[in-house]
Scaffold this motif. Sequence first.
Motif, PDB file in Angstrom:
ATOM      1  N   GLU A 123    -115.776 -94.483 108.253  1.00 32.44           N
ATOM      2  CA  GLU A 123    -116.990 -93.686 108.130  1.00 32.44           C
ATOM      3  C   GLU A 123    -117.837 -94.203 106.970  1.00 32.44           C
ATOM      4  OE1 GLU A 123    -117.985 -91.408 110.239  1.00 32.44           O
ATOM      5  OE2 GLU A 123    -116.145 -91.653 111.431  1.00 32.44           O
ATOM      6  N   PRO A 124    -119.151 -94.180 107.117  1.00 35.59           N
ATOM      7  CA  PRO A 124    -120.017 -94.631 106.029  1.00 35.59           C
ATOM      8  C   PRO A 124    -119.808 -93.801 104.772  1.00 35.59           C
ATOM      9  CG  PRO A 124    -121.257 -94.381 108.077  1.00 35.59           C
ATOM     10  CD  PRO A 124    -119.910 -93.772 108.311  1.00 35.59           C
ATOM     11  N   GLY A 125    -119.875 -94.448 103.622  1.00 35.90           N
ATOM     12  CA  GLY A 125    -119.709 -93.701 102.386  1.00 35.90           C
ATOM     13  C   GLY A 125    -119.737 -94.586 101.156  1.00 35.90           C
ATOM     14  N   ILE A 126    -119.775 -93.926 100.000  1.00 32.70           N
ATOM     15  CA  ILE A 126    -119.752 -94.578  98.693  1.00 32.70           C
ATOM     16  C   ILE A 126    -118.389 -94.319  98.077  1.00 32.70           C
ATOM     17  CG2 ILE A 126    -120.856 -94.738  96.434  1.00 32.70           C
ATOM     18  CD1 ILE A 126    -123.346 -93.461  97.719  1.00 32.70           C
ATOM     19  N   HIS A 127    -117.735 -95.382  97.613  1.00 33.50           N
ATOM     20  CA  HIS A 127    -116.363 -95.256  97.132  1.00 33.50           C
ATOM     21  C   HIS A 127    -116.213 -95.814  95.718  1.00 33.50           C
ATOM     22  CE1 HIS A 127    -114.759 -94.210 101.167  1.00 33.50           C
ATOM     23  NE2 HIS A 127    -115.796 -94.927 101.563  1.00 33.50           N
ATOM     24  N   ASP A 128    -115.373 -95.141  94.947  1.00 35.30           N
ATOM     25  CA  ASP A 128    -115.000 -95.600  93.609  1.00 35.30           C
ATOM     26  C   ASP A 128    -113.644 -96.287  93.755  1.00 35.30           C
ATOM     27  OD1 ASP A 128    -114.443 -96.047  90.979  1.00 35.30           O
ATOM     28  OD2 ASP A 128    -114.203 -93.940  90.424  1.00 35.30           O
ATOM     29  N   GLU A 141    -120.505-100.471  89.455  1.00 37.24           N
ATOM     30  CA  GLU A 141    -119.560-100.932  90.469  1.00 37.24           C
ATOM     31  C   GLU A 141    -119.111 -99.846  91.457  1.00 37.24           C
ATOM     32  OE1 GLU A 141    -116.517-103.068  88.235  1.00 37.24           O
ATOM     33  OE2 GLU A 141    -117.748-104.868  88.445  1.00 37.24           O
ATOM     34  N   ARG A 142    -119.990 -99.572  92.372  1.00 35.55           N
ATOM     35  CA  ARG A 142    -119.671 -98.656  93.456  1.00 35.55           C
ATOM     36  C   ARG A 142    -119.618 -99.448  94.764  1.00 35.55           C
ATOM     37  NH1 ARG A 142    -117.762 -96.179  90.256  1.00 35.55           N
ATOM     38  NH2 ARG A 142    -117.986 -93.998  89.674  1.00 35.55           N
ATOM     39  N   SER A 143    -118.620 -99.132  95.584  1.00 34.81           N
ATOM     40  CA  SER A 143    -118.393 -99.849  96.836  1.00 34.81           C
ATOM     41  C   SER A 143    -118.976 -99.048  97.989  1.00 34.81           C
ATOM     42  CB  SER A 143    -116.899-100.078  97.050  1.00 34.81           C
ATOM     43  OG  SER A 143    -116.372-100.904  96.025  1.00 34.81           O
ATOM     44  N   LEU A 144    -119.824 -99.694  98.779  1.00 32.72           N
ATOM     45  CA  LEU A 144    -120.528 -99.050  99.878  1.00 32.72           C
ATOM     46  C   LEU A 144    -120.007 -99.588 101.210  1.00 32.72           C
ATOM     47  CD1 LEU A 144    -122.263 -98.460  97.384  1.00 32.72           C
ATOM     48  CD2 LEU A 144    -124.300 -98.957  98.739  1.00 32.72           C
ATOM     49  N   PHE A 145    -119.721 -98.673 102.127  1.00 38.49           N
ATOM     50  CA  PHE A 145    -119.266 -99.046 103.470  1.00 38.49           C
ATOM     51  C   PHE A 145    -120.178 -98.374 104.488  1.00 38.49           C
ATOM     52  CE2 PHE A 145    -115.689 -99.975 100.848  1.00 38.49           C
ATOM     53  CZ  PHE A 145    -114.943-100.945 101.498  1.00 38.49           C
ATOM     54  N   TRP A 146    -120.596 -99.125 105.500  1.00 35.99           N
ATOM     55  CA  TRP A 146    -121.438 -98.563 106.554  1.00 35.99           C
ATOM     56  C   TRP A 146    -121.284 -99.409 107.812  1.00 35.99           C
ATOM     57  CZ3 TRP A 146    -122.835-102.208 103.259  1.00 35.99           C
ATOM     58  CH2 TRP A 146    -123.743-103.195 103.640  1.00 35.99           C
ATOM     59  N   ARG A 147    -121.700 -98.867 108.943  1.00 34.64           N
ATOM     60  CA  ARG A 147    -121.519 -99.565 110.218  1.00 34.64           C
ATOM     61  C   ARG A 147    -122.859-100.080 110.738  1.00 34.64           C
ATOM     62  NH1 ARG A 147    -117.187 -99.793 113.149  1.00 34.64           N
ATOM     63  NH2 ARG A 147    -116.230 -98.003 112.112  1.00 34.64           N
ATOM     64  N   ASP A 148    -122.852-101.331 111.163  1.00 35.45           N
ATOM     65  CA  ASP A 148    -124.051-101.919 111.756  1.00 35.45           C
ATOM     66  C   ASP A 148    -124.276-101.323 113.142  1.00 35.45           C
ATOM     67  OD1 ASP A 148    -126.191-103.948 111.990  1.00 35.45           O
ATOM     68  OD2 ASP A 148    -124.883-104.770 113.557  1.00 35.45           O
ATOM     69  N   ARG A 203    -126.139-102.246 115.670  1.00 39.24           N
ATOM     70  CA  ARG A 203    -126.301-103.141 116.815  1.00 39.24           C
ATOM     71  C   ARG A 203    -124.998-103.800 117.254  1.00 39.24           C
ATOM     72  NH1 ARG A 203    -131.634-106.569 115.306  1.00 39.24           N
ATOM     73  NH2 ARG A 203    -130.892-107.812 117.083  1.00 39.24           N
ATOM     74  N   THR A 204    -124.121-104.112 116.318  1.00 39.84           N
ATOM     75  CA  THR A 204    -122.874-104.805 116.672  1.00 39.84           C
ATOM     76  C   THR A 204    -121.640-103.917 116.546  1.00 39.84           C
ATOM     77  OG1 THR A 204    -122.545-105.580 114.405  1.00 39.84           O
ATOM     78  CG2 THR A 204    -123.810-107.016 115.891  1.00 39.84           C
ATOM     79  N   GLY A 205    -121.775-102.805 115.840  1.00 39.92           N
ATOM     80  CA  GLY A 205    -120.614-101.951 115.582  1.00 39.92           C
ATOM     81  C   GLY A 205    -119.730-102.471 114.463  1.00 39.92           C
ATOM     82  N   VAL A 206    -120.125-103.570 113.817  1.00 36.24           N
ATOM     83  CA  VAL A 206    -119.335-104.160 112.737  1.00 36.24           C
ATOM     84  C   VAL A 206    -119.405-103.274 111.492  1.00 36.24           C
ATOM     85  CG1 VAL A 206    -119.250-106.087 111.086  1.00 36.24           C
ATOM     86  CG2 VAL A 206    -119.539-106.532 113.534  1.00 36.24           C
ATOM     87  N   MET A 207    -118.253-103.047 110.873  1.00 33.73           N
ATOM     88  CA  MET A 207    -118.224-102.335 109.601  1.00 33.73           C
ATOM     89  C   MET A 207    -118.641-103.310 108.513  1.00 33.73           C
ATOM     90  SD  MET A 207    -117.543 -99.160 109.066  1.00 33.73           S
ATOM     91  CE  MET A 207    -117.497 -98.051 107.647  1.00 33.73           C
ATOM     92  N   ARG A 208    -119.540-102.883 107.637  1.00 31.53           N
ATOM     93  CA  ARG A 208    -120.044-103.735 106.575  1.00 31.53           C
ATOM     94  C   ARG A 208    -119.660-103.145 105.217  1.00 31.53           C
ATOM     95  NH1 ARG A 208    -126.272-105.142 107.657  1.00 31.53           N
ATOM     96  NH2 ARG A 208    -125.722-106.885 106.261  1.00 31.53           N
ATOM     97  N   ARG A 209    -119.694-103.984 104.203  1.00 30.12           N
ATOM     98  CA  ARG A 209    -119.376-103.504 102.855  1.00 30.12           C
ATOM     99  C   ARG A 209    -120.215-104.241 101.824  1.00 30.12           C
ATOM    100  NH1 ARG A 209    -115.198-107.187 100.556  1.00 30.12           N
ATOM    101  NH2 ARG A 209    -114.375-108.487 102.252  1.00 30.12           N
ATOM    102  N   ALA A 210    -120.470-103.565 100.718  1.00 28.24           N
ATOM    103  CA  ALA A 210    -121.202-104.158  99.600  1.00 28.24           C
ATOM    104  C   ALA A 210    -120.721-103.481  98.320  1.00 28.24           C
ATOM    105  CB  ALA A 210    -122.707-103.967  99.767  1.00 28.24           C
ATOM    106  N   ARG A 211    -120.672-104.246  97.253  1.00 29.41           N
ATOM    107  CA  ARG A 211    -120.253-103.688  95.970  1.00 29.41           C
ATOM    108  C   ARG A 211    -121.414-103.825  94.990  1.00 29.41           C
ATOM    109  NH1 ARG A 211    -115.723-101.822  93.494  1.00 29.41           N
ATOM    110  NH2 ARG A 211    -115.275-102.397  91.323  1.00 29.41           N
ATOM    111  N   LEU A 212    -122.057-102.704  94.697  1.00 31.79           N
ATOM    112  CA  LEU A 212    -123.192-102.717  93.795  1.00 31.79           C
ATOM    113  C   LEU A 212    -122.720-102.862  92.359  1.00 31.79           C
ATOM    114  CD1 LEU A 212    -125.497 -99.837  95.126  1.00 31.79           C
ATOM    115  CD2 LEU A 212    -125.488-102.244  95.771  1.00 31.79           C
ATOM    116  N   ASP A 213    -123.345-103.760  91.616  1.00 30.27           N
ATOM    117  CA  ASP A 213    -123.079-103.812  90.181  1.00 30.27           C
ATOM    118  C   ASP A 213    -123.448-102.490  89.531  1.00 30.27           C
ATOM    119  OD1 ASP A 213    -122.075-106.349  90.064  1.00 30.27           O
ATOM    120  OD2 ASP A 213    -123.869-107.281  89.227  1.00 30.27           O
ATOM    121  N   TRP A 214    -124.547-101.918  90.010  1.00 30.86           N
ATOM    122  CA  TRP A 214    -125.076-100.721  89.347  1.00 30.86           C
ATOM    123  C   TRP A 214    -125.755 -99.823  90.375  1.00 30.86           C
ATOM    124  CZ3 TRP A 214    -124.002 -99.475  84.472  1.00 30.86           C
ATOM    125  CH2 TRP A 214    -124.711 -98.421  83.867  1.00 30.86           C
TER     126      TRP A 214
END
Length: 295
Positions: A21-26, A147-154, A156-167
């Motif tokens: 599920e999409p969300g912001i994670h520590d 450093e917060r980790s973001l997860f969300w689903r694309d 168009r493809t259904g691919v789960m994506r992730r990104a780690r923000l510095d700030w």
Amino acid sequence: MTTTVQAGAQAPAAGPEPITEPGIHDMTNEEYHAHRYALSSSGARTLITASPAHFRYEQDHPQLPKKVFDIGNAAHKLVLGQGPELVRIDADEWRTNAVKAEVAAVRAAGNVPLKPAEYQMVHDMADALRRHPVASRLFDPEHGTPERSLFWRDDRTGVMRRARLDWLPNPRSGRLIIPDYKTCVSAHPEKLQRVIEDLGYHQQDDTYRSACHALGIADDTAAFVFVCQEKTPPYVITVIEVNAAARRIGAARNRRALEIFAHCTATGYWPGYSDDVVPVALPPWAETRDTLEYL
């Protein structure tokens, strides 16, 4: 010759529970990188600039800590206020067995070993950043979280994506500015043009914008900027924002990477550069030279 790598080959038997599920994670940096089923910005860049086979190998064989990364990791720790402990090794040369053992123990504990001059250098870099009129405000600890980790689903493809923000800036009225900290050899704007292309910062820009938009952190007016700091005195800082044309290219490259990732995941086939015989010509300059000389 095509390289065939089966999805998941050589991967560890156990991994973290998938985030669906999409969300912001520590989470720690190590925990974040363990979620290899979700496509990251760096992974998307590898799929585009190298090949699916290279991407799969990197995912299945995570890089061990390297000396070359120590300065950047240490500077991140001091600028962001979160990360591994910095350990000063009181030896200018790391050649004796005793010092090598000390360095290895520090790395094994997940921390960053530094020579005395390096330890002083990263503290001087952080001090220079705190004096910068723009960078100091972007990383103000009272107005954001590191450093917060973001997860969300694309979609168009259904691919789960992730990104780690510095700030991650705190919500506020007005235009949100999301910074990412980079150390570099030169912070001259013209030099950074080449860095953007070589390291795919325009793809990272699009990834992080997409993450923040998908999770409702920011709207289309949000700015994503890179705070680039030189690693030599006087530790000059330039804050840059890639332009609209670069962002469009970055978005198109990411879209292609998502399609490749989705296809390879579904088929379990991670090819190299091409499945076909590839005709290869001489470089244009060589062809011109030899045509004039021999033909």
